[in-house]
Structures are given as C-alpha cells and as structure tokens.
Design an enzyme around this catalytic site. Structure first.
Site, mmCIF file in Angstrom:
data_model
loop_
_atom_site.group_PDB
_atom_site.id
_atom_site.type_symbol
_atom_site.label_atom_id
_atom_site.label_comp_id
_atom_site.label_asym_id
_atom_site.label_seq_id
_atom_site.Cartn_x
_atom_site.Cartn_y
_atom_site.Cartn_z
ATOM 1 N N TYR A 264 0.841 -1.199 0.000
ATOM 2 C CA TYR A 264 0.000 0.000 0.000
ATOM 3 C C TYR A 264 0.883 1.258 0.000
ATOM 4 C CZ TYR A 264 -3.212 3.520 1.988
ATOM 5 O OH TYR A 264 -3.956 4.638 2.229
ATOM 6 N N LYS B 288 1.173 4.178 -2.818
ATOM 7 C CA LYS B 288 0.816 5.547 -2.439
ATOM 8 C C LYS B 288 2.009 6.483 -2.638
ATOM 9 C CE LYS B 288 -3.492 5.844 -0.955
ATOM 10 N NZ LYS B 288 -4.434 6.683 -1.706
HETATM 11 N N1 LIG Z 1 -8.312 5.720 6.418
HETATM 12 C C1 LIG Z 1 -7.042 6.040 6.541
HETATM 13 O O1 LIG Z 1 -6.429 5.852 7.569
HETATM 14 C C2 LIG Z 1 -6.330 6.714 5.393
HETATM 15 C C3 LIG Z 1 -5.107 7.309 5.663
HETATM 16 C C4 LIG Z 1 -4.419 7.941 4.643
HETATM 17 C C5 LIG Z 1 -4.940 7.953 3.381
HETATM 18 N N2 LIG Z 1 -6.131 7.345 3.119
HETATM 19 C C6 LIG Z 1 -6.615 7.380 1.738
HETATM 20 O O2 LIG Z 1 -7.793 8.121 1.689
HETATM 21 C C7 LIG Z 1 -8.620 7.657 0.630
HETATM 22 C C8 LIG Z 1 -10.012 7.397 1.157
HETATM 23 O O3 LIG Z 1 -9.958 6.352 2.107
HETATM 24 P P1 LIG Z 1 -11.043 6.064 3.234
HETATM 25 O O4 LIG Z 1 -10.316 6.026 4.507
HETATM 26 O O5 LIG Z 1 -12.169 7.002 3.083
HETATM 27 O O6 LIG Z 1 -11.454 4.585 2.918
HETATM 28 P P2 LIG Z 1 -12.681 4.006 2.103
HETATM 29 O O7 LIG Z 1 -13.940 4.485 2.691
HETATM 30 O O8 LIG Z 1 -12.463 2.557 2.010
HETATM 31 O O9 LIG Z 1 -12.497 4.674 0.673
HETATM 32 C C9 LIG Z 1 -11.768 4.082 -0.386
HETATM 33 C C10 LIG Z 1 -12.501 4.325 -1.674
HETATM 34 O O10 LIG Z 1 -11.886 3.621 -2.738
HETATM 35 C C11 LIG Z 1 -12.886 2.813 -3.373
HETATM 36 N N3 LIG Z 1 -12.336 1.620 -3.980
HETATM 37 C C12 LIG Z 1 -11.550 0.679 -3.426
HETATM 38 N N4 LIG Z 1 -11.299 -0.284 -4.333
HETATM 39 C C13 LIG Z 1 -11.970 0.027 -5.453
HETATM 40 C C14 LIG Z 1 -12.125 -0.566 -6.736
HETATM 41 N N5 LIG Z 1 -11.527 -1.716 -7.032
HETATM 42 N N6 LIG Z 1 -12.883 0.057 -7.651
HETATM 43 C C15 LIG Z 1 -13.503 1.206 -7.378
HETATM 44 N N7 LIG Z 1 -13.390 1.836 -6.183
HETATM 45 C C16 LIG Z 1 -12.634 1.231 -5.248
HETATM 46 C C17 LIG Z 1 -13.821 2.477 -2.247
HETATM 47 O O11 LIG Z 1 -15.030 1.959 -2.745
HETATM 48 P P3 LIG Z 1 -15.962 1.061 -1.766
HETATM 49 O O12 LIG Z 1 -16.622 2.028 -0.822
HETATM 50 O O13 LIG Z 1 -16.919 0.429 -2.707
HETATM 51 O O14 LIG Z 1 -15.076 0.115 -1.069
HETATM 52 C C18 LIG Z 1 -13.925 3.820 -1.591
HETATM 53 O O15 LIG Z 1 -14.749 4.677 -2.340
HETATM 54 C C19 LIG Z 1 -7.928 6.425 0.081
HETATM 55 O O16 LIG Z 1 -7.178 6.805 -1.079
HETATM 56 C C20 LIG Z 1 -6.980 6.043 1.179
HETATM 57 O O17 LIG Z 1 -5.865 5.363 0.678
HETATM 58 C C21 LIG Z 1 -6.854 6.741 4.119
#
Ligand SMILES: NC(=O)c1ccc[n+]([C@@H]2O[C@H](COP(=O)([O-])OP(=O)(O)OC[C@H]3O[C@@H](n4cnc5c(N)ncnc54)[C@H](OP(=O)(O)O)[C@@H]3O)[C@@H](O)[C@H]2O)c1
Ligand SMILES: Cc1cc2nc3c(=O)[nH]c(=O)nc-3n(C[C@H](O)[C@H](O)[C@H](O)COP(=O)(O)OP(=O)(O)OC[C@H]3O[C@@H](n4cnc5c(N)ncnc54)[C@H](O)[C@@H]3O)c2cc1C
Lengths: 255, 438
Positions: A160, A164
């Site tokens: 990951y 990233k």
């Molecule tokens: N949470 C953390 O701690 C954190 C920290 C740093 C950065 N981030 C980044 O922030 C962003 C949002 O994350 P989040 O925490 O809000 O998590 P999240 O709710 O799981 O969001 C991830 C998004 O990516 C989509 N996705 C994943 N696989 C996919 C696929 N194969 N095709 C289409 N869509 C797909 C998910 O769709 P589904 O809802 O259908 O799964 C969701 O809309 C991500 O880029 C993540 O890497 C998160």
C-alpha cells in the site's frame, strides 16, 4: 465557480463512497456545492452517499459506476463524470484506494498487482483524463488523497505504502506541470483515520476520525495549501521520522 | 494567459486578455464568449472569465468637448479620473461619482454606480442621455425613451452587451471645493436619526461607522456637503484632482489587519474628526475619493485579499443595519470603518442595486473562519428585510440568494437574451450566480 472563500460549486468525486470523501462532501455541500458527481463501484452505496450529499445541500448528485482494477476504463469514467456534472467542474477529488492485506498479498502476484492497479495505476490514468479536461477549461482544482504512509514506507504495509508513494510523487510532479494553466492540485496526506478501510486495524498515536480530516481539507482549499496534512502536526512529525536510521524507523513504526 | 482578479484580490484566475481600441474590434471579438473589463475595480469576479477571453476596454477612451449645456460623449474605457481632469477647468463635474475615480465609464454604467448624492440625484445611469452598446445582434443606439431596452444595460454587469460610448449630462460647478459639515455621534441610532431628519438639506451625505468590538461600537462620523460657490471662498480655483502620493508597494503579510490593528485605526480616525464643524471647504478628491490617495491599498489586506459586503434594505428595516453592525462586532472579524448611506428612489433597471432606504458597506479581510458563515447569515437577514447585496462588490453570494434579492432577474435574463441570444456575454460572476439563466 469557486467563490472568494475557495468554496466550489461543482464537485466530482472519484471514490464517492469513501468515508473521508463523504465527510468532505458534507461540508462542501453545506457551503456552495450544488452539483456533486459521485463515482464508485457499488451502486447501492453510491446512491446512499448521493442522498447524503443532497441532505447536506447539494441540488443534484448524479452517479457513475466503475471498477478501479480496469485501468483502460478510467478515461471513460472521468468523461462520464464531467458530462454528468453538466457544468464546468471546480474540484475533482480522487479518493480511490485500498489498504489490502500485506501478509496475504505480498507473495501473491495477482493480489499484489491488483493493489497497485487500485492505488496507483487507475489513479494515474484518471488524473491524466482529469488534467486534460481541466486544462481545457482553464480552471479547476484537483485533490489527491495520498497518505503519510507514502512518505516513508513501512515493512508492515509496503504494498500500500509503495503504491501511495508512487502516487504522491507523481502528484507533486503533476502539480508543477499545471503552473500557468489556471488549474491547481492539492495533495492530502492524512495519518491513520478511522474509516471502513482501517476497521479492525490497531490504532497508532494521532489517529483521528474523518471530521478533522474534512476540516483540514476545507481549510486547505480555502487557503490554497498545496500539501494538506491531517492532523497538521504530522507534517513536523514526519520531518523527523523520515530521517530516522532504518533500524530505528522499523523499531518505532513496525511494532 | 494573464492572471486576473477583482479589487478584492480573491479567486484569481488565468484568462486570455484582448485589448481593443475600436468598435470594429469589439464587434469581431463578440463572435465568441467573453467578459468585458474596465479598470477591475469591482471587488469580486465580475470582470474576469477563468480560462476564457476577457475584453479590456480601456483603449476606448475618447472624451468629446463639453457642449454649452453640459453634455459630453465619452468612450466606455475612459476613467472617471480622466473625465474629471478634462472637464473641471471649464467648470463641470461628474453628476455621480463612486468612492474612487479609478473606474471606467463602461464599468460604472455596467454596475449602475451610486455616489454620496443618491438620495437626491439617483445613480450615474440617471444622467445618461444616450448609450452605444455592441452585442452579438448588432450596434444599438439607445436613449431613455427606449425604455427597458435602454435600462436593461444599466447594472447588467456586462451581460447584455459591450457599452462602447455614452453621453452624459455633467454638473456645473464654480469651484473645486465642497463645503462640508461634520458631526460625530456616539451611537448608531443617533447618526441614523440625524440622516433621516436632515439628509434632504444636502446634496452629498455619508456616514462612517465603527464596527469594532468595543464599547464604542456604532459610533459614527457624518459628513455632508455641497459644492462651494465662488463667493463662498476667498481665492476659488478649478484645479484637477491631485494624483496619489502614497502607494502600498508589496502585499502585506497575512494577519496584518486584525481586530487589534483595525480597532486602533478606527480610534485614530474618530479622534481626528471634530465633534461638530460647519462649512469646512474640502478639495473634491479629499471629500469624494480619500482612498485614491493611496495607490494599491487593497494589498494591505494580505495575500488572501478582502471582500466587501454591501447591502441595501428598506427604511422600515433599519433594524437590519443595527443587527449587522452588532453581529460583526460580536464575531470579532476586523472591519475598517463601515460606510452608511441613505438611498433615494430606485430606477427601472432590472438589476440596479439601489432601492430606497439604507445601505451599509463593510470591507472585510478574508481569513477568519467565521466570516463565510457570518455573511451567509447576514444574507438571510437582508432577504427577510426585502433587501439585496450589491453585485459589483460580491464574490460569495449563492445563486438561490440572488434570486430572492433581485426578483426581476427573470425579466433581466429574457431581455438579455434578445441582445445576446447565444449567451456569449458572460463572466465568472455570471457563471457563479447563473444570472443569465434567470
Ligand atoms: N483511512 C485512513 O487511515 C487513510 C489514511 C491515509 C490515506 N487514506 C486514503 O484516503 C482515501 C479514502 O480512504 P477512506 O479512509 O475514506 O477509505 P474508504 O472508505 O475505504 O475509501 C476508499 C474508496 O476507494 C474505493 N475503492 C476501493 N477499491 C476500489 C475498486 N476496485 N474500484 C472502485 N473503487 C474502489 C472504495 O469503494 P468502496 O466504498 O466500494 O469500497 C472507496 O470509495 C484512500 O485513497 C486512502 O488510501 C486513508
Ligand atoms: C475603493 C472603491 C470604492 C468604490 N465606491 C463605490 C461607490 O461609492 N459606489 C458604487 O456604486 N460603486 C463603488 N465601487 C465599485 C465600482 O464603482 C464598480 O465596481 C465599477 O463597476 C468599477 O468600474 P471598472 O471600470 O473598474 O469596472 P470592472 O471592475 O472592470 O467591471 C465591472 C463590471 O462592468 C462590466 N464592464 C466593464 N466595462 C464594460 C463595458 N464597457 N460595457 C459593458 N460592461 C462593462 C464588467 O464585465 C463587470 O461586470 C467602488 C470600488 C472601489 C474599489
């Protein structure tokens, strides 16, 4: 159009079901965003997110479905989103990402490769399409969701973090390529955020919910910050941590 | 591409600026979408088009000789500064002037500007005898007798056509001084009562109100006057205004204007004013354009710039003015002295801002997180009172709010479509507020 306070009216979200993106959209819709286009893979979850955007003030929230493992489809997805917006787009949020399971994925070529598609290849392809459309418009902004995990990759999540890191570095290059076009890019680097992506993972120090992240994003959009950290103290913490000797880094970060 | 913004320096954009010097060039440019621009003194996004074409009209700057009865024909790109310089030596003055002379005639008519004499002389548009407008449907020569086809261009913010020239009726003056009466008031109610009671005795009237969060909030300085006649003064002259003697060379650091520095400034300003003084001769530029003495003063507001919030409410909504001042003070968003005026009758122009009653204008630095919400709350108060916000100053209204504030927007859009059926005349203000959609 963005107003004097940097509040956009027309927003496209790639990864519209993301918990972080939804928190941002709630704030933008409560301010000036009246058109919010949501793209994602699960039509039911998308419809719920779209209804939430309208509850918070959006007048319309059309939806586009896609799967981020299909890189060749990225151009179509972005074009559909811009067409669904029906107006010039002020802000594109790129929230697609998946944490995966390091232990299970690291020796599995199919799964490791798929993670790289979702976290890197698809976003890169989508950004190319977004860049072309926004530069043709002559204005607009892009918010790319990177992560502190991109700053220095940890053994326990290198698939990951590595993907990233690629996206993060690519986005900084893309940002400089936009000088003079009227388009600009904000890079979001959150720490550990409590969302469905991280559910069940052990929470490190400085863990937050989605609201502080959304607040930092809205502030960054208002002030034109090129890099938005959440919580802000991570910027200074990472300055120190990224220069730790490798053994010490591993000791601190991969416990 | 050039970087552009309004006077508030917010929402800067890249646009392709085309300078024109002839009507033929204007007509040719109208083959595609564009935003007209004068001197860029509107505060927000009215004279820009992000990623598009902006037509710089400053080159249309001819000024005719003045006829014996005071008529002058002026190119839309000429500034009011140039016009005043040209006509004052012969004993003429502009019939209406905004708080700065650094505006073009075209920009001033497109905003249908008002001055300190609105309560008796109306807007600048009321003194126009002839307009020349180029739109995609052709060249239009219009007079007030043309009714709505004439009035629609006043206050249209450039969305009905490009004004290339106008004929104005000037005001005869015999000196370059104004005789000014100054009064200081300890509270808002006092100054408002004095204005209601006595403004009709003066051609010009304006009050400065302190909105800082102090015990003195609402204190005010009222200045009123009229042009001095030759026998009012010893050694009367008719000299053009002096150019700016000071300039702000660089953008100030963020936060220079905070609640403390602004309160200190307001304190000085009030101490300087006499409690009461009658018949003081002031130079025209001192009375009308004090801010023109410092070039680029908007840079004092720092890199994020400023917004101006100017609203008008009917007489029976004087309470809205009081509430706005106290909400602002309570929020601790720093505001320099606010400007309070009374408006007279409105004109038939569908988007003209002035309506009878009160108008209050506040300069506010962008930055305090509470500001966007505070202004949205004030919008709601203004709408509830049957009032409106001035589009020439706006950079943050919402489309739905504008519709409540300007009930004739639908008429405007229908008329505009007759001059510009394909919607080529646009701007970021238009795109943000969707003015041409009615
Ligand atoms: N949470 C953390 O701690 C954190 C920290 C740093 C950065 N981030 C980044 O922030 C962003 C949002 O994350 P989040 O925490 O809000 O998590 P999240 O709710 O799981 O969001 C991830 C998004 O990516 C989509 N996705 C994943 N696989 C996919 C696929 N194969 N095709 C289409 N869509 C797909 C998910 O769709 P589904 O809802 O259908 O799964 C969701 O809309 C991500 O880029 C993540 O890497 C998160
Ligand atoms: C310090 C200061 C004090 C002010 N005081 C007052 C005041 O007391 N009263 C008041 O009413 N206003 C006041 N204003 C506002 C100002 O008068 C208006 O914004 C005016 O429109 C500015 O003229 P401009 O030439 O700079 O126009 P710009 O800002 O360049 O353009 C304003 C609008 O006019 C349109 N436009 C410009 N030229 C043409 C043309 N030739 N044909 C068609 N459309 C055109 C533009 O598209 C835009 O919508 C003040 C502004 C400042 C900065």
């Amino acid at each position: 159009m963005d107003n004097a306070f940097g509040q956009p009216q027309t927003v496209v979200v790639l990864g519209g079901t993301s918990d972080i993106a939804r928190a941002v959209v709630r704030r933008l819709a409560a301010a000036r965003a009246d058109t919010v286009v949501l793209a994602g893979r699960d039509a039911g979850a998308l419809a719920a997110a779209a209804e939430e955007a309208r509850d918070f003030g959006a007048l319309q929230s059309p939806q586009v479905t896609f799967d981020a493992t299909d890189v060749a489809d990225a151009g179509r997805v972005v074009a559909d989103c811009f067409a669904a917006a029906g107006r010039e787009v002020d802000l594109v949020i790129l929230a697609v990402g998946r944490l995966g399971h390091q232990e299970e994925d690291q020796d599995d070529p199919a799964r490791a490769g798929e993670g790289a598609l979702v976290n890197f290849a698809w976003p890169v392809a989508a950004l190319a399409a977004v860049r072309r459309l926004l530069v043709a418009q002559g204005h607009g902004r892009i918010l790319v969701m990177s992560s502190v995990a991109a700053i220095r990759v940890r053994r326990s999540a290198y698939l990951y973090g590595g993907a990233k890191a690629g996206l993060d570095r690519l986005a900084t290059g893309l940002a400089t390529s936009l000088a003079g076009t009227g388009v600009s890019l904000h890079l979001l680097r959150p720490g550990f955020v409590r969302t469905k992506m991280t559910a069940g993972e052990p929470e490190p120090p400085l863990t937050t919910g989605v609201e502080p992240v959304a607040e930092a994003v809205v502030r960054g959009l208002a002030t034109g910050q090129p890099v938005i950290w959440s919580p802000p103290v991570l910027r200074w913490a990472m300055l120190v941590l990224r220069h730790l000797p490798a053994r010490l880094w591993s000791l601190v970060m991969d416990r | 591409m050039s970087r552009l913004s309004g006077w508030g320096r917010t929402a800067a954009v890249e646009a392709d600026v085309l300078e024109v010097t002839s009507e033929e060039q204007v007509a040719a440019a109208l083959a595609a979408a564009l935003a007209p621009r004068g001197l860029g003194r509107s505060y927000g996004d009215a004279a820009q088009l992000a990623g598009g074409r902006v037509l710089d009209l400053r080159g249309l700057d001819a000024i005719s000789p003045v006829s014996p009865d005071g008529l002058v024909t002026v190119g839309a790109g000429a500034s009011l500064d140039a016009l005043v310089r040209a006509v004052i030596p012969a004993g003429w003055f502009v019939p209406v002037t905004p708080g700065t002379r650094q505006v073009t005639l075209g920009g001033a008519l497109a905003a249908d500007v008002h001055g300190k004499n609105h309560h008796r002389d109306g807007t600048l548009g009321a003194h126009v005898t002839r307009l020349r407008v180029i739109s995609p449907t052709g060249i239009h020569e219009l007079t007030p007798a043309d009714g709505e086809r004439f009035f629609v261009h006043l206050g249209a913010m450039g969305l009905t056509g490009v004004i290339t020239e106008a004929t104005l009726r000037l005001l005869p003056v015999s000196t370059d001084r104004v005789l000014v009466d100054t009064e200081r008031f300890d509270d808002l109610d006092g100054v408002m009562a004095a204005m209601v009671e006595g403004d009709h005795r003066y051609r010009y009237s304006v009050a400065w109100v302190d909105c800082a969060a102090s015990a003195q909030r609402g204190r005010a300085i009222l200045t009123r006057g009229d042009h001095a006649r030759v026998d009012d003064l010893a050694g009367a002259t008719l000299r053009p205004p002096r150019p700016a003697r000071l300039a702000v060379p660089v953008t100030a650091p963020p936060g220079l204007l905070n609640a403390v520095s602004v309160a200190a400034f307001n304190e000085l300003w009030f101490r300087r004013a006499p409690r009461r003084r009658v018949g003081e001769p002031q130079r025209l530029e001192t009375f009308f354009h004090p801010l023109d003495g410092v070039r680029d003063w908007n840079r004092l507001y720092g890199p994020r710039g400023l917004v101006q919030y100017q609203f008008a409410v009917p007489d029976d909504a004087a309470e809205t003015v009081r509430t706005a001042v106290s909400r602002l003070a309570a929020s601790r968003v720093p505001s320099f002295l606010a400007v309070l005026k009374r408006f007279g009758a409105a004109n038939p122009a569908p988007l003209s801002f002035p309506q009878p009653g009160w108008t209050l204008a506040l300069d506010l630095p962008v930055g305090p997180p509470a500001l966007p919400g505070l202004l949205d709350d004030l919008d709601a108060l203004v709408v509830a009172a049957g009032g409106r916000v001035y589009l020439a100053k706006d950079a943050r209204l919402a489309p739905a709010t504008v519709r409540a504030m300007y009930p004739r927007l639908g008429d405007f859009a229908a008329l505009a479509a007759r001059f510009d059926p394909e919607h080529r005349l646009t701007s970021d203000l238009d795109r943000r507020l969707r003015l041409r959609e009615g």
